[in-house]
Design an enzyme around this catalytic site. Structure first.
Site, PDB file in Angstrom:
ATOM      1  CG  ASN A 230      -1.020   7.543   3.808  1.00  0.00           C
ATOM      2  OD1 ASN A 230      -2.200   7.707   3.643  1.00  0.00           O
ATOM      3  ND2 ASN A 230      -0.356   6.486   4.560  1.00  0.00           N
TER       4      ASN A 230
ATOM      5  CE1 TYR B  87      -3.281   6.868  13.318  1.00  0.00           C
ATOM      6  CE2 TYR B  87      -1.915   7.758  11.411  1.00  0.00           C
ATOM      7  CZ  TYR B  87      -2.453   6.736  12.323  1.00  0.00           C
ATOM      8  OH  TYR B  87      -2.227   5.548  12.126  1.00  0.00           O
TER       9      TYR B  87
ATOM     10  N   GLY C 263     -15.082   0.758  11.321  1.00  0.00           N
ATOM     11  CA  GLY C 263     -14.347   0.952  12.843  1.00  0.00           C
ATOM     12  C   GLY C 263     -13.222   0.262  13.394  1.00  0.00           C
ATOM     13  CB  ILE C 264     -11.585  -2.587  12.144  1.00  0.00           C
ATOM     14  CG1 ILE C 264     -12.922  -3.426  11.999  1.00  0.00           C
ATOM     15  CG2 ILE C 264     -10.290  -3.514  12.486  1.00  0.00           C
ATOM     16  CD1 ILE C 264     -12.815  -4.736  10.766  1.00  0.00           C
ATOM     17  N   GLY C 265     -10.243   0.215  12.127  1.00  0.00           N
ATOM     18  CA  GLY C 265      -8.738   1.070  12.604  1.00  0.00           C
ATOM     19  C   GLY C 265      -9.095   1.956  13.642  1.00  0.00           C
TER      20      GLY C 265
ATOM     21  CE1 TYR D 169      -3.234  -3.029   5.102  1.00  0.00           C
ATOM     22  CE2 TYR D 169      -3.534  -5.134   5.945  1.00  0.00           C
ATOM     23  CZ  TYR D 169      -3.780  -4.335   4.860  1.00  0.00           C
ATOM     24  OH  TYR D 169      -3.920  -4.896   3.695  1.00  0.00           O
TER      25      TYR D 169
ATOM     26  CD  GLU E 199       7.672   0.950  12.955  1.00  0.00           C
ATOM     27  OE1 GLU E 199       8.044   1.973  13.570  1.00  0.00           O
ATOM     28  OE2 GLU E 199       8.329   0.916  11.940  1.00  0.00           O
TER      29      GLU E 199
ATOM     30  CD  GLU F 148       6.649  21.050  18.718  1.00  0.00           C
ATOM     31  OE1 GLU F 148       7.613  20.086  19.042  1.00  0.00           O
ATOM     32  OE2 GLU F 148       6.066  21.348  19.919  1.00  0.00           O
TER      33      GLU F 148
ATOM     34  CE1 TYR G 119      -3.434   2.828   0.586  1.00  0.00           C
ATOM     35  CE2 TYR G 119      -1.975   3.448   2.677  1.00  0.00           C
ATOM     36  CZ  TYR G 119      -2.972   3.719   1.866  1.00  0.00           C
ATOM     37  OH  TYR G 119      -3.716   4.862   1.802  1.00  0.00           O
TER      38      TYR G 119
END
Lengths: 173, 173
Positions: A132, A139, A103-105, A94, A91, A151, A26
């Protein structure tokens, strides 16, 4: 959709390894994956594990077109800020494409936050590629800050020959 | 100049704490430091420590103008790449200004690389501010890549309320 999030076991490493490769495809870097499921078993399920992992599992009747019931994972470890203390670093996060939008992520991400809070972590961090946009938006919508933008943090790496060179120059004890 | 690099002990935490603050002043964020030497003692010197630390020490006759013999530190921990495996992350590298130019920073960095190689790590990573040209040049001269520039990695964080919100939304077991 019915799904369950649980800590990974050693037996899940083959499935995690398959999804690590799917994620690398991906992000357009499949040739970068050099890790095997045996290494995951060794490094994640020892006395002082190098990482922890959560998996998302669906019931047999909802399995993927290829017959998989492990359909997502969150791979994380603990880091430490000399300013704020204990932190958790995500890290990889997926979810297989055919299972997205359920709603799994979100569930995996929240669960990592919960695990971190239980360990008294004050931060949850991760890295994303600038191109991405779906991940960055995901997020940001949940309240994350982009520290490279706000920053000016840059991510630096030594590997291969540059790491060997450094190590070879270490002062003798 | 004569100096020695050695693993930190619990008794060094006060000195490390002092230097953490000096480094925060250098990067213009002294009000960000919320960690005490007691927390460093608790989190670095327990069964499964959250971090490791090396300190640079000079003999009594070379002590700093303020009387310190701990004059630098390298603060690091282990992370994990799902593509490459074990990695070491250098959170802080610091040498007191009056002791710079003696190879102490280079010695600390090389020693972390050596420690990492002994643990079968294949990468040494860190983050730097974009305005911190001396540090960026120092790492680049030793062969480090800037992954934010070359691959577009951005650094993302949840903390405070956004972390609490996430954790509170975690699916129940």
């Amino acid at each position: 959709m019915n799904f369950k999030i649980r800590p990974a076991t050693k037996e899940d490493c083959k499935g995690i390894s398959r999804m690590i490769m799917e994620l690398a495809v991906y992000v357009k870097m499949p040739d970068q994956v050099k890790i095997s499921h045996e290494e995951l078993e060794r490094d994640g399920f020892c006395q002082n594990p190098f990482f922890e992992c959560l998996v998302a599992e669906v019931p047999e009747e909802n399995k993927s077109t290829e017959g998989f019931t492990l359909v997502g994972y969150a791979f994380y470890f603990y880091t430490y800020s000399t300013w704020k203390g204990r932190s958790v670093y995500l890290e990889d996060l997926y979810v297989m494409p055919e299972f997205r939008g359920n709603g799994i992520g979100k569930g995996l991400l929240s669960k990592v936050a919960e695990v971190g809070k239980k360990k008294q972590c004050v931060r949850l961090q991760m890295s994303v590629f600038d191109w991405n946009t779906p991940s960055r938006d995901f997020y940001a919508a949940k309240g994350a800050q982009d520290l490279t933008e706000s920053e000016g943090w840059h991510f630096i790496r030594f590997d291969n020959q540059s790491l060997d060179n450094l190590a070879n120059e270490a002062p003798k004890d």
